[in-house]
Structure formats: structure tokens, C-alpha cells
Write an enzyme that holds these catalytic residues in place. Structure first.
Site, mmCIF file in Angstrom:
data_model
loop_
_atom_site.group_PDB
_atom_site.id
_atom_site.type_symbol
_atom_site.label_atom_id
_atom_site.label_comp_id
_atom_site.label_asym_id
_atom_site.label_seq_id
_atom_site.Cartn_x
_atom_site.Cartn_y
_atom_site.Cartn_z
ATOM 1 N N CYS A 56 0.830 -1.194 0.000
ATOM 2 C CA CYS A 56 0.000 0.000 0.000
ATOM 3 C C CYS A 56 0.867 1.249 0.000
ATOM 4 C CB CYS A 56 -0.883 0.007 1.232
ATOM 5 S SG CYS A 56 -1.795 -1.522 1.417
ATOM 6 N N ARG A 103 3.275 0.727 -5.814
ATOM 7 C CA ARG A 103 3.371 -0.072 -4.593
ATOM 8 C C ARG A 103 2.184 -1.007 -4.429
ATOM 9 N NH1 ARG A 103 6.956 1.982 -0.764
ATOM 10 N NH2 ARG A 103 5.829 0.899 0.860
ATOM 11 N N TRP A 130 -3.219 -2.447 -1.864
ATOM 12 C CA TRP A 130 -2.915 -3.769 -2.421
ATOM 13 C C TRP A 130 -3.508 -4.736 -1.407
ATOM 14 C CZ3 TRP A 130 -0.016 -8.164 -1.147
ATOM 15 C CH2 TRP A 130 0.362 -8.982 -2.210
ATOM 16 N N ASN A 137 -0.902 0.881 6.272
ATOM 17 C CA ASN A 137 -0.115 -0.090 5.508
ATOM 18 C C ASN A 137 0.385 -1.113 6.513
ATOM 19 O OD1 ASN A 137 1.616 -1.419 3.809
ATOM 20 N ND2 ASN A 137 3.067 0.271 3.572
ATOM 21 N N GLY A 138 0.281 -2.402 6.192
ATOM 22 C CA GLY A 138 0.725 -3.434 7.136
ATOM 23 C C GLY A 138 -0.418 -4.388 7.430
ATOM 24 N N GLU A 140 17.106 -14.874 -13.253
ATOM 25 C CA GLU A 140 16.538 -13.525 -13.269
ATOM 26 C C GLU A 140 15.797 -13.260 -14.595
ATOM 27 O OE1 GLU A 140 15.788 -11.444 -11.249
ATOM 28 O OE2 GLU A 140 15.622 -9.524 -12.282
ATOM 29 N N LYS A 166 11.886 -12.155 -14.850
ATOM 30 C CA LYS A 166 11.447 -10.938 -15.565
ATOM 31 C C LYS A 166 10.313 -11.278 -16.520
ATOM 32 C CE LYS A 166 12.618 -8.463 -13.725
ATOM 33 N NZ LYS A 166 13.228 -8.506 -12.525
ATOM 34 N N GLU A 211 6.997 -12.273 -14.679
ATOM 35 C CA GLU A 211 6.393 -11.149 -13.937
ATOM 36 C C GLU A 211 5.520 -10.263 -14.818
ATOM 37 O OE1 GLU A 211 9.073 -9.128 -10.508
ATOM 38 O OE2 GLU A 211 10.102 -9.372 -12.414
ATOM 39 N N HIS A 264 17.718 -34.234 -16.210
ATOM 40 C CA HIS A 264 17.169 -34.918 -15.030
ATOM 41 C C HIS A 264 15.677 -34.652 -14.873
ATOM 42 C CE1 HIS A 264 21.148 -36.189 -14.020
ATOM 43 N NE2 HIS A 264 21.588 -34.943 -14.015
ATOM 44 N N LYS A 283 5.720 -3.585 -5.877
ATOM 45 C CA LYS A 283 7.155 -3.313 -5.896
ATOM 46 C C LYS A 283 7.806 -3.615 -4.556
ATOM 47 C CE LYS A 283 10.816 -1.273 -7.755
ATOM 48 N NZ LYS A 283 11.446 -2.291 -8.600
HETATM 49 C C1 G6P Z 1 8.917 -7.728 -4.792
HETATM 50 C C2 G6P Z 1 9.240 -7.088 -6.121
HETATM 51 C C3 G6P Z 1 10.488 -7.730 -6.718
HETATM 52 C C4 G6P Z 1 11.634 -7.631 -5.740
HETATM 53 C C5 G6P Z 1 11.287 -8.238 -4.378
HETATM 54 C C6 G6P Z 1 12.334 -7.906 -3.332
HETATM 55 O O1 G6P Z 1 8.488 -9.029 -4.989
HETATM 56 O O2 G6P Z 1 8.149 -7.227 -7.006
HETATM 57 O O3 G6P Z 1 10.827 -7.054 -7.916
HETATM 58 O O4 G6P Z 1 12.743 -8.273 -6.262
HETATM 59 O O5 G6P Z 1 10.049 -7.695 -3.905
HETATM 60 O O6 G6P Z 1 12.338 -6.522 -3.141
HETATM 61 P P1 G6P Z 1 13.553 -5.708 -2.535
HETATM 62 O O7 G6P Z 1 13.028 -4.296 -2.420
HETATM 63 O O8 G6P Z 1 13.831 -6.314 -1.189
HETATM 64 O O9 G6P Z 1 14.691 -5.817 -3.462
#
Ligand code: G6P
Length: 598
Positions: free
Chosen positions: A2, A27, A74, A100-101, A471, A475, A478, A494, A593
Site C-alpha cells: 500500500c 506499490r 494492495w 499499511n501493514g 533472473e 522478468k 512477472e 534430469h 514493488k
Molecule cells: C517484490 C518485487 C520484486 C523484488 C522483491 C524484493 O516481490 O516485485 O521485484 O525483487 O520484492 O524486493 P527488494 O526491495 O527487497 O529488493
């Protein structure tokens, strides 16, 4: 998660709240709302959906007031709808609250309030706090908020205003981020400094248990015992333009393109031997028995890259851990261990909990973080800032690159036995190398054309290339919602090889010269099953190039740097595939995020 915004000062709050929420939308974005108070009445407006829905709803409205609070949600408790959106209010509409929380004991509190004939409109934990505020009201907002907060279990950043005490906002935090922006005769609140940077660059990052009373554009900070506390004002040197799209369609795209420039900042001042910008000296680094790299998501993938480097230069075991798992097991952490926690936001709840565990066990914690003044930066014993500027796109790009380069710089400084085959001079050339690599975009766009209608894509690589493949797959899934999976190339046979058939796309990262032959053999295996192979490698890997359907040639460079720049074609693949599928690139469904809840 949030997003929170608040304003107290001489200006009309509404436009400031909406502008702040726009900057925070990344966020969390399943609903949004505002509350503006003119002292005698609070107007609350909230809408399910993206911020645009709220903006449209408010388009012709004039809501005047002296203080205002705003929220993007969120969902955690209760589905996303208008009623569950914040702000929430008590039964007589005297209080407005955003949060938030997660309040873990809200169900018990709600039950007890229901038995006292209070009523509820929403399914949220936040509404319970609003009702509790009206129940416990003692004539002073600060005291009442602190009293109610003492009953709460869980995490919160709370922001409250009321008609019962004119022109006042009270806010407090426990584990969830909250920043106070200090302007000239005006005060701002936000869950992220980027939201209010256009108004002020003077920020106070609230500590856990801090509460702030804001009245007519001035503020006072208190602890839970109502004792006034002082907190240092920090100057944030990010430019406002860095948090804007600057003519690009998506933040993610802009953030990919600016990587050469931002990495210049990551390495700036850190290339000289014994640089003061390197928080742990070579001598100190040699003394640790073991290293724990702990992180989530993209940051975890960056840690997989760091593991090999640190093991090589320090000759001690390095364990890379998912923070959400690490915190719930009983890892054998010694007093003489080093914890390296990696995070873009510095606010990820699981990483914070893992950091606490490392500290409780007596290990030194070094945080690699991007956001200055964030919780992890303040908890850690040493901090290495990534300096890549605000990252807004949910799919991390430049911060990931910053994490790779940051770890390379640390490893290089700790490399007393000269085990790493890369010089400071080579690292200095990285921005130019990144610029060169970005030129692959057109080629990748064509490759994306052949992938975007597929259902499954596999990424393979060995060694450091496997870390990059992991990674690359993240990407893609996501933002394009394709099923993407990364495998250590040697593991294919395997199990997963069974899934490879005519036309299955396989993306191969092959920047490591010494593993090339082995990787090429694995490519032969998938080619034999009809896979469509897209390989990313160096100009000297002819054998691999010849058997691949498409080959993206990286600019010639040192091996480790080659691996680092291989992420750029992978970022472009994800971006262009998602774009061709018409997906919401900066705000992928269900993701946020910054994950400040468990
Ligand atoms: C969320 C984001 C990711 C990120 C992860 C860790 O899941 O969507 O993109 O890698 O959190 O976030 P941080 O701020 O700890 O790197």
C-alpha cells in the site's frame, strides 16, 4: 504494498494527494482513496481499480480542506472493492485512517467491538483501528492513537485525522515504512520519499515506535511513552525527473535504458584501493568464517551471482538464502559470520526479519540497498548504497544490475589473493559496455516476435550464467504472464528435458568462456528434440552460434563483465514480449514493488 500520502499546510491538500498517489501507484493498485478534512467535516472518497478511476470520480469535485490523507491499496484483508478501500472511518465518521501493514489481532478486537454494538462496513483490519479510536477517544489525537496502537499486534504505518481536533494529523509506524517530508510551513507524509520529492528533499525516516503529531504545517515526534524525540533530517539527492517517465511509455523501459548512467554512480568513488566507500575493509572481510546472503525475488537472484565471487576471493562458504525460508528455520549462524542482505527498497518484510535473525546470532550485517534511510539501511551494521536512483517499474532492472555491480566491487576490494580476473580499469569501462549492449534492442524485438505467442519458455545457463537465467525467467513471467522457468543447463536431462518439443523456446545465457563447451553440449540435447534456441554469448563462441537458431552477440569484454551485461538482452526480451502481448508492464497483476507484509 500500500502507498500512503499525507499533507498539512497552506495549500489545498487534494491535488497534492493525487500527485503523490500517482507516484506511489506502483506499490499497490487495486483501489485508491483520499480523505480531506476542513476541521468540521471529513470528506472520504474511494474507488476500486487503478488510480485513474478515483481521478475520474473526483474530476469535477472541489474538496477544500486543511489536511488530507491518501492511499493506494494492495489487498490483504478483504477483496478489492470500494468499501474495503482506504481511508476507513468509525461509526460516527469522526476519524479517517489509512494503514499499511497487517493487524494480526484484528479479528479478536473486531469480535469484542461487535459485542459492544459497534458496527463494521468492510472486511479490513484497518476499520477495526478506526472504530477503536472512537471508542478510546480521550480528547487528544496523539494520545488516543498511541493508546490504540499499544493494543495492536502486527505491523503498521498508520495515518489518522479527525474532526475532533482541528487541522491535525497523527501518524506512527511499526515495521512498515513512513517518511515525513519537511517543507517551508508545510509537512508531507509518504510511504516512500519519491512520492513527495517534488515538494521537498528534506526527509525524516520514522523509526519503529515513532509517532508524529502534525498541526498547521509543523510537526513534533514522540515515542510510545509520549516523550518527545529528535530525528535527523536527511537530504535526499534524487532528482524529481528520475521518478518520471521522461517521455517513455513505461518506467521499466526508461529504467533499462538509463542503466549505463546509473551504474556510473554505483561505481563512482569506489574504484580506488581502500576506498572509504567500501564499508568493510579487505582485512576485516578475511576474518569471517561464513557468509550468508539473504534476499527475496530479484535481489535473491543477484545473491546467486555474488556467491561465486565471494567464495572465490575469501575462500569461505557462502550460502544464498531466500529470506522467507531462512527466517523460519534454524540456520547455524555463528558470531563470526557475515550477513549480506540485498534489497532495492530496504523495506521487504522477510528480509528485515532475516536481518534480525542474523543480528540476534551475533553476525555482522552488511546491507546492499538502494533506498537511502530505508529500514534495512538503518538496521544493518554496514551499508553499501546502490545509488541507482528511484526504481518505479515493479519488475526490477537497474537495481538488479546495481546489485551485481555492487557485489563485484566488494569482491574486487576483498580480493587480496588476486583471484578475480577483472581489474578496476575494466570495471570503470562498464558504463560504456552497457551502452554498447543496449544496441541489441532491435534484434531482441524481433526475437520477442517469435516468442510472445508461446506458453512456455525455458532459460538455461551454467555457473554465473545460471544466476542470470534465473533472473531472465523471473522478468519474463512477472510482466508477460508466460510460464518461464530457469534451469542449470546440466540439470535439464534430469527431468525438464521431457517437456522440450518441436518449437519450444530455449534461451541460453553463455557468457562464461570456461563453461562454453559444456553449455553447448546441453544446447545440442535440446536441439535434438526440436527446440528453438536463442543464445546470448560472446563473439568467439562460434560452435554455439552455429547450432543456435538465433544468436545475440555481446560486446567483447572481460568474462565477469560479459555475464553482467547479459542481463540487458534478457530484460529487453521480457519487456518486448510483454509489450507485444499488451500487458500492463509497470504494474503487473497481483504484484507490488515493495512487499512489506509476510
Ligand atoms: C517484490 C518485487 C520484486 C523484488 C522483491 C524484493 O516481490 O516485485 O521485484 O525483487 O520484492 O524486493 P527488494 O526491495 O527487497 O529488493
Amino acid at each position: 504494498m500500500c502507498g500512503i500520502v499525507g499533507y498539512s499546510g497552506p495549500k489545498e491538500p487534494l491535488p497534492i494527494l493525487i500527485a503523490g498517489l500517482s507516484r506511489l501507484e506502483y506499490r499497490g493498485y487495486d483501489s485508491a482513496g483520499i480523505a480531506v478534512s476542513d476541521g468540521s467535516e471529513i470528506t472520504i472518497e474511494k474507488k476500486e481499480g487503478k488510480l485513474d478511476v478515483l481521478k475520474e470520480h473526483l474530476a469535477d469535485r472541489k474538496i477544500n480542506g486543511n489536511v488530507g490523507i491518501g492511499h493506494t491499496r494492495w489487498a490483504t484483508h478483504g477483496v478489492p472493492n470500494d468499501v474495503n478501500a482506504h481511508p476507513h472511518s468509525d461509526n460516527s465518521q469522526d476519524f479517517a485512517i489509512i494503514h499499511n501493514g497487517i493487524i494480526e489481532n484484528y479479528a479478536e478486537m473486531k469480535e469484542s467491538l461487535l459485542s459492544e454494538n459497534y458496527s463494521f462496513k468492510s472486511d479490513t483490519d484497518t476499520e477495526v483501528v478506526a472504530v477503536e479510536l472512537s471508542k478510546q477517544w480521550n480528547g487528544n489525537l496523539l494520545e488516543t492513537v498511541i493508546n490504540v496502537a499499544k493494543d495492536l499486534e502486527g505491523t503498521y504505518a498508520l495515518v489518522v485525522t479527525t474532526t475532533k481536533q482541528e487541522n491535525t494529523i497523527v501518524a506512527g509506524r511499526m515495521m512498515s515504512p513512513l517518511v515525513l517530508g519537511v517543507g517551508e510551513g508545510e509537512v508531507f507524509l509518504a510511504s516512500d520519499s519519491a512520492a513527495i520529492l517534488e515538494h521537498t528533499n528534506k526527509m525524516i525516516f520514522l523509526e519503529n515506535g515513532d509517532f508524529v503529531e502534525i498541526h498547521d504545517g509543523s510537526y513534533r515526534l514522540f515515542d510510545t511513552e509520549l516523550k518527545e524525540v529528535e530525528r535527523e533530517i536527511q537530504i535526499i539527492d534524487w532528482e524529481v525527473s528520475e521518478a518520471e517517465k521522461s517521455g517513455h511509455e513505461h518506467f521499466m523501459y526508461k529504467e533499462i535504458l538509463e542503466q549505463a548512467e546509473v551504474i556510473e554512480r554505483t561505481i563512482n568513488g569506489r574504484l580506488e584501493e581502500d576506498s572509504v566507500e567500501i564499508p568493510i575493509s579487505k582485512e576485516q572481510a578475511q576474518k569471517y568464517d561464513k557468509i550468508w546472503i539473504v534476499a527475496c525475488g530479484t535481489a535473491y537472484h543477484a545473491g546467486l551471482f555474488g556467491k561465486d565471487l565471494f567464495e572465490k576471493v575469501l575462500g569461505v562458504p557462502v550460502s544464498v538464502e531466500l529470506a522467507s525460508e531462512f527466517r523460519y528455520r534454524e540456520p547455524i549462524v555463528g558470531k563470526n559470520d557475515l550477513g549480506i542482505v540485498i534489497s532495492q527498497s530496504g523495506e521487504t518484510m522477510d528480509t528485515i526479519a532475516a536481518t534480525e535473525l542474523l543480528k540476534e546470532n551475533g553476525s555482522h550485517v552488511l546491507a546492499l540497498v538502494n533506498v537511502v534511510g530505508s529500514s534495512l539501511a538503518r538496521m544493518a551494521d554496514s551499508v553499501f548504497y546502490l545509488h541507482v536512483g528511484p526504481e518505479i517499474g515493479v519488475a526490477s532492472t537497474k537495481a538488479y544490475l546495481g546489485m551485481l555491480v555492487g557485489q563485484l566491487l566488494l569482491a574486487k576490494h576483498w580480493d587480496s589473493k588476486k583471484k578475480l580476473d577483472v581489474s578496476f580499469e575494466d570495471i570503470k569501462g562498464l558504463p560504456v559496455l552497457i551502452e554498447e549492449t543496449l544496441k541489441c534492442e532491435q534484434e531482441i524485438n524481433e526475437i520477442a516476435e517469435s516468442i510472445y505467442k508461446q506458453n512456455d519458455v525455458y532459460f538455461i545457463g551454467r555457473g554465473l550464467d545460471y544466476a542470470l537465467a534465473a533472473e531472465g525467467a523471473l522478468k519474463l513471467k512477472e510482466i508477460s504472464y508466460l510460464h518461464a522457468e530457469a534451469l542449470a543447463a546440466g540439470e535439464l536431462k534430469h527431468g525438464t528435458l521431457a517437456l522440450i518439443e518441436e518449437g519450444t523456446p530455449i534461451i541460453v545465457t553463455a557468457s562464461q568462456y570456461h563453461l562454453l563447451d559444456k553449455t553447448t553440449s546441453n544446447v545440442q540435447e535440446v536441439k535434438a528434440r526440436g527446440a528453438d534456441v536463442i543464445a546470448i554469448g560472446n563473439s568467439s563462441s562460434e560452435k554455439l552460434e552455429n547450432i543456435s537458431d538465433r544468436y545475440v552477440t555481446l560486446p567483447d569484454s572481460n568474462e565477469i563483465l560479459s555475464t553482467i551485461i547479459s542481463i540487458i538482452p534478457l530484460q529487453f526480451i521480457a519487456y518486448h514480449v510483454a509489450n507485444k502481448r499488451g500487458e500492463s508492464i509497470d504494474q503487473p497483476r497481483n504484484l507490488a514493488k515493495s512487499v512489506t507484509v509476510e
